[in-house]
Design an enzyme around this catalytic site. Structure first.
Site, mmCIF file in Angstrom:
data_model
loop_
_atom_site.group_PDB
_atom_site.id
_atom_site.type_symbol
_atom_site.label_atom_id
_atom_site.label_comp_id
_atom_site.label_asym_id
_atom_site.label_seq_id
_atom_site.Cartn_x
_atom_site.Cartn_y
_atom_site.Cartn_z
ATOM 1 N N LYS A 105 24.890 33.167 46.901
ATOM 2 C CA LYS A 105 24.990 31.909 47.411
ATOM 3 C C LYS A 105 25.987 31.058 48.085
ATOM 4 C CE LYS A 105 28.856 30.253 43.099
ATOM 5 N NZ LYS A 105 29.471 29.577 42.432
ATOM 6 N N GLN A 129 43.359 38.948 32.811
ATOM 7 C CA GLN A 129 44.084 39.202 33.654
ATOM 8 C C GLN A 129 45.457 38.803 34.523
ATOM 9 O OE1 GLN A 129 44.418 42.449 37.771
ATOM 10 N NE2 GLN A 129 45.468 43.693 35.825
ATOM 11 N N HIS A 166 47.689 37.683 37.442
ATOM 12 C CA HIS A 166 48.706 38.772 38.592
ATOM 13 C C HIS A 166 50.287 38.152 38.683
ATOM 14 C CE1 HIS A 166 50.011 39.862 42.328
ATOM 15 N NE2 HIS A 166 48.298 40.735 42.597
ATOM 16 N N ARG A 224 50.297 45.604 35.938
ATOM 17 C CA ARG A 224 50.386 43.861 35.878
ATOM 18 C C ARG A 224 50.279 43.291 34.637
ATOM 19 N NH1 ARG A 224 45.506 43.212 40.030
ATOM 20 N NH2 ARG A 224 47.166 44.005 41.809
ATOM 21 N N ARG A 262 43.570 45.499 33.969
ATOM 22 C CA ARG A 262 42.464 46.264 35.687
ATOM 23 C C ARG A 262 44.602 47.302 36.365
ATOM 24 N NH1 ARG A 262 42.380 45.216 40.157
ATOM 25 N NH2 ARG A 262 42.164 42.863 40.095
ATOM 26 N N LEU A 313 38.220 47.300 43.507
ATOM 27 C CA LEU A 313 37.554 47.789 45.042
ATOM 28 C C LEU A 313 36.843 48.519 44.699
ATOM 29 C CD1 LEU A 313 39.964 46.772 47.515
ATOM 30 C CD2 LEU A 313 38.081 44.897 47.226
#
Lengths: 563, 294, 328
Positions: free
Chosen positions: A35, A227, A229, A273, A372, A378
């Site tokens: 998109k 999550q 951050h 985190r 995570r 990544l």
């Protein structure tokens, strides 16, 4: 128009492009729909780096264990083993393709520290790692020559009897709807941050892939695991990389204390985190915050290091918060960042629907489990993007002809979507705006499905969602044109997001324990006896069905988790 | 009164002698004390540094050192010279290590630059040091009824980080000067800080002339009578190449004045003394319109 | 804070001409232009089309002209603008699709035309390519490019020369030419020497000025011009002649003598085209003196040029190291 390809990838971030490149390499006719233009994808926002046990003395087992522990033992260990084992090759492939990873004095790959990691195994390009990777992946996509349908908005999957046969999408530029038939569809549409307000996420992160898969009958998993951050900017909610703490930045409360010593005496600011965000929120809730924030202090790192390795966050803090991090600590707070949950897949990206694959942030393998680790996302995109591309290619090569059947289904689906959009455009104006409904959903999701949750709040959110869903049936589209009608796409996105908000609320209410990012103040302990299992959701018109599946444990038995 | 280390630049002494001529005439009348840096070399106009960035920095630092010895700020009458010097200054003034590296190449001449020379274009010196009020007092033939559009060109405004740490403060100087002289400074002229095409003259003449023509057409669109420029290189294209621009044959010609010429006309210096006859595009019509001819 | 937005609108379906529409908004002081445009789109006029996504200067979607110059809307703080009315237009040098949305297809095609991917030589190493740390760090400055198109929007050469490859693609090209792992630098530089190449840049600094990520495309273009000359890829090109002419003349006389300069920097064939100009100038008494003016001690300038030039180091390239049999 009806187009046809062997493999169709939806989403041109890192996972999608990696999947498409793999399919191309396997000799399959592949196309990619996005998109936005590929380099606009949200992968570019990942700042800190990518993990791999590539350094001397590091092992994939250590990376695997850190990831399992980070996940609070909810991650599936067979998948995590694949992630950790394939990581070194994945990072080297990126290097060979042109990523200008930071080097050490001898010219070898250099690393930085990251949260929840027992070793410095995060490879990076300043604080623009995601941007550097996304550019290189796009370069490779251009090199191999994958057909791109850029600025196409996918409205639904073509599904029949549990088999996915393509997509219906709108060419945003012309406003025309088209169908694309495919033997296999790979969803790589990224995150769903816009379900929450504020969030670190881009405006495009509306969970489209998750929502269309869910509506088509694929299962979502771990949707309660969201999550937050620890270091997002006050005000805009923009992300300040964990790499700042990796390079040595402190977190301070209003009393000037490095409060993390209370919560994570060993890892301090570099705990996982969920731990850091919980600590920050506790400090704020107990009155040791400053204007609902704590402080991220980079001053002692010195101007030279800040400009060389943290240039982007220096720019962001200066431009968006008016703070020069060389001179002053910058106010930060936990902000919505990343869903650990998503479309349930196996380790090859296969979803619970035939012909449908998913990878990256929209998928749940599950490698991230309850939380995570920084710099594993990544990695997730390139490893599971490649695997999904390979599995989809295999299906395409062996798929029977079914073309006539697919073509008939595509025509039907195209007609259905045309009618649906027509009806949307024809809705009368009754004062309900998509943006308002989304805002009300977002702020309440942060309020009730935030760092801390409880039954009363989650129940309240459930009721709110009923009213929001009802309001959403009345939002109107003020722009009646076809060309670049972002008003229309925003209404479609709202419908996607409400489905996902419901999934988060329902699973969070269901999980009566605290694990990873899911902290229930009414059930503060982790409960392995009852809850060492995943919650899956399946769409049904009368309301979502809840399923439970066991967590795969290979070599790391659950232990008490402390940092 | 401020004394300047005067750096006229090559073009003012070569292809646009009327600029030097008019500056000397105007300088006398304004009472500027100009101490010409006769030993200074060409700034390189961006081409020397294109070939060898260090060489560009050294020759300009040499000029700074000469001015520093005189104890005066440098004044130029060329935007390009100003811009090149400003860029070099932004590198050598605040970085002692780099300055030391550059100074190595100057030591055999007994020169050492300490980082204190200020570089100013005549335009900045006029507004900041001389003062527009004083200038106004000298105006004896206001250029009223004439639309004089400003043409800054590139080097004096970009890159703003180097040329002008106080961009906001220096924006609009040329318009202010034009207004002080009594003319209409044509605020709506959009071409004022765009490219005249000069740097492309040898490498892509077609594009060069197209750019020149575009700037002139933009001036015609807002009914300017003439352009005023602080840059002799822009003048070389806007004036010297004007007959060869794409629309020249179908459009009225557009006189181009050097900044000192415009000032000179207003403070009563005869057009001949300003070298106005040396332009490729005839200025007689403009002079008549200004009613300053005699 | 009250803000007045003057937005350039255009709707292809209405087939109308572009027009200005003004909006008065009350917004918080910390708002960026993008925040204001989103508020406008959500609450006032849903028909306004623009591209936007990350809101933090990294995705490159929201390039547009603000008060006449290209920038990212998300990087433009309204309180920093100091104008009563903020004019907002689509980017330049690109056709408009609708309102603030421009057609980027030509932009991408230019990018594709330079083969924008690493082309290494030889065997792929088992581990990473071992290269100097500073060579990778140097690339950060260009890898920073987010392809927003701001530089292309305000590029002066492109406005008259559609062939010009343009600042974004050049910055990308520089990224590969300077990458020690890329072995195609000679071919790349040869392409840069051709039509639409680096010599067609008009050195106007617009791209340097508007780039929201400090990529400084023009500086990269100038660096590649130098490489073209240093590598001997070009000798006959007027751009190369010009560099040499400038250095020769300034080295000899300390200053530039335009007529000699012109004669040295354009080919004989082209000189005829300039004869008219020369004649015109001569008739107006504008020709430089026949015997060039020389500054005192001009020889010092040549000496400086010789000495600085001797410090020149070629860029580090793995494939050349391999050929020369040396090790990193």
């Amino acid at each position: 128009m009806i187009y046809k390809h062997g493999v169709l990838v939806v989403g041109a971030g890192l996972a999608g492009m990696r999947a498409a490149i793999e399919a191309h390499n396997q000799g399959v006719d592949v196309a990619i729909v996005s998109k936005v233009y590929p380099v606009r994808s949200h992968s570019n926002a990942a700042q800190g780096g990518i993990n791999a046990a590539l350094g001397e003395g590091d092992t994939w087992e250590s990376h695997g264990y850190d990831t399992v522990k980070g996940s609070d033992y909810l991650g599936d260990q067979d998948a995590i083993e694949i992630l950790a084992r394939e990581a070194p090759a994945a990072v080297l492939e990126l290097e060979h393709w042109g990523v200008n990873f930071s080097r050490d004095e001898a010219g070898h790959l250099g690393t930085r520290n990251f949260g929840g990691a027992s070793q410095a195994r995060t490879f990076f390009v300043a604080d623009i790692t995601g941007q550097a990777l996304l550019q290189v992946m796009f370069e490779q996509l251009v090199r191999v020559g994958v057909r791109m349908y850029n600025e196409w908005f996918v409205t639904s999957l073509i599904e029949d009897g549990g088999v996915v046969r393509g997509i219906v999408g709108m060419d945003i530029r012309s406003g025309q709807l088209h169908a694309i038939q495919a033997d296999a569809v790979v969803l790589a549409t990224g995150g769903m941050g816009r379900v929450f307000e504020p969030s670190t996420n881009a405006l495009i992160n509306t969970g489209d892939g998750m929502a269309i898969a869910y509506r088509a009958g694929a299962r979502l998993m771990d949707m309660e695991m969201m999550q937050y951050h620890p270091t997002t900017l006050k005000g805009s909610g923009a992300l300040l990389t964990e790499g700042a703490r990796g390079e040595g930045a402190y977190l301070l409360n209003s009393e000037g204390d490095r409060f993390m010593k209370t919560y994570a005496p060993n890892k301090l600011e570099l705990a996982s985190r969920d731990v850091v965000s919980r600590a920050e929120q506790t400090e704020i809730n107990e009155g040791r915050g400053i204007d609902n924030c704590v402080l991220l202090d980079c001053r002692h790192l010195g101007k030279d290091l800040i400009m060389r390795k943290l240039g982007q966050i220096h720019e962001l803090a200066l431009e968006l918060a008016g703070v020069d991090i060389v001179e002053r600590p910058v106010p930060v707070r936990p902000g919505f960042h990343y869903p650990m949950g998503g479309i349930k897949t196996d380790v090859d990206g296969k979803t619970t629907l035939e012909g449908l694959y998913a990878a990256g942030e929209c998928a749940c393998v599950s490698i991230h489990g309850g939380n995570r680790l920084g710099a594993n996302s990544l990695l997730d995109t390139v490893i599971f993007g490649r695997r999904a591309g390979a599995a989809a290619s295999a299906r395409s090569r062996t798929a029977g002809s079914g073309a006539a059947e697919g073509s008939r289904l595509a025509e039907v689906a195209l007609q259905q979507e045309t009618d649906r959009l027509r009806a949307l455009l024809d809705r009368p104006y009754v004062g309900e705006l998509a943006a308002k409904v989304r805002w009300d959903m977002g702020v309440n999701m942060v309020k009730y499905c935030g760092v801390f949750r409880d039954e009363a709040g989650l129940t309240e959110m459930g009721n709110l969602l009923h009213s929001l869903e009802d309001r959403a049936t009345r939002v109107h589209v003020g722009d009646k044109g076809r060309v670049f009608n972002t008003n229309l796409t925003s209404v479609l996105e709202l419908q996607f997001m409400l489905d996902l908000a419901r999934a988060v609320q329902l699973t969070a209410l269901t999980r009566t324990e605290s694990r990873g990012a899911h902290t229930r103040t009414d059930y503060p302990e982790r409960d392995d006896e009852h809850w060492l299992r995943h919650i899956q959701l399946q769409y049904a018109s009368e309301g979502p069905e809840i399923h439970y599946t066991p967590v795969t444990i290979t070599r790391w038995e659950p232990q008490v988790r402390s940092y | 009164m401020t004394t300047y280390a005067f750096y006229p630049g090559c073009v003012a002494k070569g292809g646009a002698p009327e600029l030097y001529q008019s500056m000397v005439a105007v300088g006398e009348k304004l009472g500027f004390s100009l101490s010409e840096l006769t030993g200074a070399a060409c700034t390189g106009a961006g081409v020397i540094s294109e070939r060898d960035p260090l060489a560009g920095d050294v020759v300009n630092t040499r000029t700074f050192a000469m001015a520093e010895q005189l104890g005066h700020p440098i004044m130029t009458i060329c935007s390009t010279c100003t811009g090149v010097m400003a860029q070099v200054a932004s590198r050598v003034n605040h970085d002692a290590d780099y300055r030391a590296e550059v100074n190595q190449y100057l030591s055999d001449e007994g020169l050492e630059y300490r980082g204190t020379t200020e570089v100013k274009h005549l335009l900045w010196a006029l507004v900041e040091d001389y003062g527009l009020d004083r200038l106004k007092d000298l105006v004896v033939r206001p250029l009223s009824g004439v639309r004089l559009a400003p043409f800054y060109g590139c080097y004096i405004v970009r890159p703003s980080k180097a040329v002008d740490p106080l961009t906001a403060g220096r924006e609009g100087y040329l318009e202010q000067v034009i207004a002080t002289l009594g003319a209409d400074p044509v605020e709506e002229y959009r071409g004022k800080d765009k490219c005249c095409g000069f740097p492309l003259l040898e490498t892509n003449r077609k594009s060069s002339l197209a750019l020149t023509g575009k700037r002139l057409d933009e001036a015609r669109d807002v009914s300017a009578d003439a352009l005023v420029t602080p840059c002799p290189l822009c003048h070389l294209n806007l004036d010297g190449q004007q007959p060869d621009t794409p629309t020249a044959s179908t459009q009225d010609s557009m006189p181009i004045l050097h900044l000192p010429q415009a000032i000179g006309l207003a403070i009563g210096i005869a057009p001949e003394r300003l070298g106005l006859a040396r332009h490729i595009i005839d200025t007689k019509g403009l002079i008549r319109k200004l009613a300053v001819a005699g | 804070m009250d803000v007045q937005l003057k937005v350039r609108r255009q709707n292809p379906e209405a087939e109308g001409e572009p027009y200005w529409k003004e909006y008065a908004l009350a917004v918080p002081d910390h708002f960026t232009l993008l925040d204001a445009l989103i508020q406008l789109r959500e609450e006032v006029d849903e028909t306004l089309s623009l591209r936007c996504s990350c809101r933090s200067h990294i995705c490159g979607s929201c390039g547009m002209r603000v008060n006449g110059h290209a920038n990212l809307a998300c990087k433009t703080k309204l309180s920093d603008l100091h104008t009563d009315t903020v004019t907002v237009e689509p980017m330049g040098n690109m056709p408009v699709i609708k309102d603030l949305v421009v057609d980027l297809e030509p932009f991408w095609k230019k990018l594709y035309s330079i083969d924008p991917y690493l082309q290494p030589a030889g065997e792929v190493p088992e581990r990473e390519y071992v290269v100097p740390a500073d060579s990778m760090l140097h690339l950060d400055g260009v890898v920073n490019c987010i392809m927003c198109g701001a530089c292309v929007s305000d590029c002066e050469s492109l406005s008259v020369n559609p062939l010009f490859i343009g600042p974004t693609a050049f910055a990308k090209e520089y990224r590969f030419v300077m990458d020690p792992r890329d072995a195609a630098d000679t071919q790349r530089l040869m392409q840069m020497n051709g039509p639409g190449g680096v010599w067609d840049c008009t050195h106007c600094f617009q791209c340097v000025e508007v780039c929201p990520k400090d990529v400084a495309p023009m500086d990269r273009i100038m660096a590649m011009r130098k490489m073209l000359v240093d590598d001997g890829v070009t000798e006959k090109h007027n751009g190369a002649r010009r560099q040499k002419a400038f250095a020769d003349l300034v080295g000899r006389y300390g200053r530039l003598d335009e007529s000699r300069y012109l004669m040295k920097s354009v080919s004989m064939g082209e000189l005829a085209g300039y004869a008219k100009v020369g004649l015109r100038s001569a008739m107006r008494g504008k020709l430089p003196p026949l015997v060039p003016h020389r500054i005192p001690e001009a020889a010092r300038i040549r000496r400086i040029f010789e000495r600085t030039r001797s410090t020149h180091r070629r860029r580090f390239k793995l494939h050349q190291q391999a050929q020369e049999g040396s090790r990193v």
